[in-house]
Design an enzyme around this catalytic site. Sequence first.
Site, PDB file in Angstrom:
ATOM      1  NE  ARG A  78      -3.925   0.594   1.801  1.00  0.00           N
ATOM      2  CZ  ARG A  78      -5.164   0.674   2.279  1.00  0.00           C
ATOM      3  NH1 ARG A  78      -5.407   1.405   3.351  1.00  0.00           N
ATOM      4  NH2 ARG A  78      -6.159   0.037   1.698  1.00  0.00           N
ATOM      5  CG  HIS A 123      -8.388   0.172  -2.992  1.00  0.00           C
ATOM      6  ND1 HIS A 123      -7.574  -0.889  -2.619  1.00  0.00           N
ATOM      7  CD2 HIS A 123      -9.134   0.470  -1.890  1.00  0.00           C
ATOM      8  CE1 HIS A 123      -7.813  -1.197  -1.367  1.00  0.00           C
ATOM      9  NE2 HIS A 123      -8.763  -0.399  -0.903  1.00  0.00           N
ATOM     10  CD  GLN A 177     -13.093  -2.038  -0.912  1.00  0.00           C
ATOM     11  OE1 GLN A 177     -12.303  -1.921   0.022  1.00  0.00           O
ATOM     12  NE2 GLN A 177     -14.297  -2.592  -0.757  1.00  0.00           N
ATOM     13  CG  ASP A 237     -13.378   6.411  -1.568  1.00  0.00           C
ATOM     14  OD1 ASP A 237     -13.407   6.147  -0.355  1.00  0.00           O
ATOM     15  OD2 ASP A 237     -12.323   6.449  -2.232  1.00  0.00           O
ATOM     16  CB  CYS A 249     -14.212   1.035  -0.362  1.00  0.00           C
ATOM     17  SG  CYS A 249     -13.623   2.730  -0.171  1.00  0.00           S
ATOM     18  NE  ARG A 300     -10.315  -5.278   0.551  1.00  0.00           N
ATOM     19  CZ  ARG A 300      -9.601  -4.243   1.007  1.00  0.00           C
ATOM     20  NH1 ARG A 300     -10.200  -3.182   1.468  1.00  0.00           N
ATOM     21  NH2 ARG A 300      -8.274  -4.244   0.947  1.00  0.00           N
TER      22      ARG A 300
HETATM   23  N1  NVA Z   1      -9.784   6.770  -1.696  1.00  0.00           N
HETATM   24  C1  NVA Z   1      -9.476   6.295  -0.372  1.00  0.00           C
HETATM   25  C2  NVA Z   1      -9.759   4.838  -0.251  1.00  0.00           C
HETATM   26  C3  NVA Z   1      -9.568   4.273   1.135  1.00  0.00           C
HETATM   27  C4  NVA Z   1      -9.793   2.811   1.218  1.00  0.00           C
HETATM   28  C5  NVA Z   1      -8.033   6.615  -0.031  1.00  0.00           C
HETATM   29  O1  NVA Z   1      -7.162   6.432  -0.895  1.00  0.00           O
HETATM   30  O2  NVA Z   1      -7.769   7.060   1.083  1.00  0.00           O
HETATM   31  N1   CP Z   2     -11.306  -0.114   2.174  1.00  0.00           N
HETATM   32  C1   CP Z   2     -10.038  -0.176   2.619  1.00  0.00           C
HETATM   33  O1   CP Z   2      -9.080  -0.445   1.876  1.00  0.00           O
HETATM   34  O2   CP Z   2      -9.922   0.011   3.952  1.00  0.00           O
HETATM   35  P1   CP Z   2      -8.570   0.219   4.775  1.00  0.00           P
HETATM   36  O3   CP Z   2      -7.998   1.547   4.367  1.00  0.00           O
HETATM   37  O4   CP Z   2      -9.008   0.193   6.210  1.00  0.00           O
HETATM   38  O5   CP Z   2      -7.620  -0.895   4.470  1.00  0.00           O
END
Ligand code: NVA
Ligand code: CP
Length: 308
Positions: A102, A129, A132, A223, A263, A291
Site C-alpha cells: 500500500r 485500489h 477492493q 468514497d 469501501c 475483502r
Molecule cells: N480513496 C481512499 C480509499 C480508502 C480505502 C483513499 O485512498 O484514502
Molecule cells: N477499504 C479499505 O481499503 O480500507 P482500509 O484503508 O481500512 O484498508
Amino acid sequence: MRHFLTLKDFTKEEILEIINIAVDIKKDLRAGVYKKQLENQTLAMIFEKSSTRTRVSFETGMFQLGGHALFLSNRDIHLGRGEPIADTAKVISSMCDMVMIRTFEHSMIEEFAANSRVPVINGLTDSYHPVQLLADYLTMLEYGINENAVVAYVGDGNNMTHSWMFLAAKMGFDLRIATPKGYEVDSDVLKEALEIAKLSGASITVMNDPAEAIKCATIVTTDTWASMGQEDEKDERVKAFKGYMIDNEKMNLATQNAKFLHCLPAYRGQEVSEEIMDTHSEIIFNEAENRLHAQKGLMVWLDKQRNK
Ligand code: NVA
Ligand code: CP
C-alpha cells in the site's frame, strides 16, 4: 508468474476465476473448513499508508490459508529511510512468497514488481485500489447483481473510481460517474477504460450532476472526498463537494431496491448520510468482510499461476 497491480491486466474470465475461488473459500470458512492452500508461505505486507481492512484481511487470510504475514510499515523498514525500491524488492522477494504493498505513487509498486521474483499485490495506490473491487464484485454477485448492473459512482475521481472503471470495462456493466468540476477522473485512465469497454459492451460515462448519474442505478457508491495523502485539502474539498452527499433524497432517484456500497472508511455527514449508512449497513459490512474472502481467492489464484 503474475502480479496484481490493476484490473486492467486481467481478463473477465480471470477475474471470475478469482471470484469463484473466493466463493468456495467463503463457503468453507462458514463450514469451519480451513484448507491450507498456502502452507508455509509468507506474505510481506508493506504499508506506507494507514489501513484497517486491508491489513486485517490479508494477515488473517494468510494465516487461515496456512501461511504467515509480516506487517512492514515504512517507519520500520529501510525503504522509509531511502533504501532503493529495487534493492528492497530483490531482498524481500528472495525470502517471501508474495508481497502486498500500500503506497502513494503507482509507479512505486510497478518498480517493485519489476524487481520482484514473487507476485506483488496492489493494496492501494494513489491511482488504483483493485483488491477492493474484487470484494465489491463478489458482493454484487451475492446480491444477484452482475453484468446487468448500472453503477453510479458519486464523488471524487480517485483510486476507487479508476478501479470501478476497469471493473466495469472488463465485466461489461454500465458505470455512471459524477464528480465536481476539477475533481474528475484521470483522462488517460478514462481513455484506456473506454477502449477496453468497447470489447465488453460496458458503458462508462462521466458527468458533473449526481442526480443524472444516479437515475436508473441499481448500485450507488461513493468514497471519501479526501483520500489518504490529501488531508491538507480536506476543508476546501468539503466546500467543493457540496451537494454530492448520498442521502435519502439522492438514493430515491435510483431504482427501487437499489443497493449502496462503500469501501470504508466512511465519513458520515460528508460523502454519505448517517441514514444511508444505517439502512444499507448489512451489505456494506458484508462488502468489508468480503475483502477477506476475495483476497484469499486472489492469493490462491496467484500461487496457482506460479505453479503452472
Ligand atoms: N480513496 C481512499 C480509499 C480508502 C480505502 C483513499 O485512498 O484514502
Ligand atoms: N477499504 C479499505 O481499503 O480500507 P482500509 O484503508 O481500512 O484498508
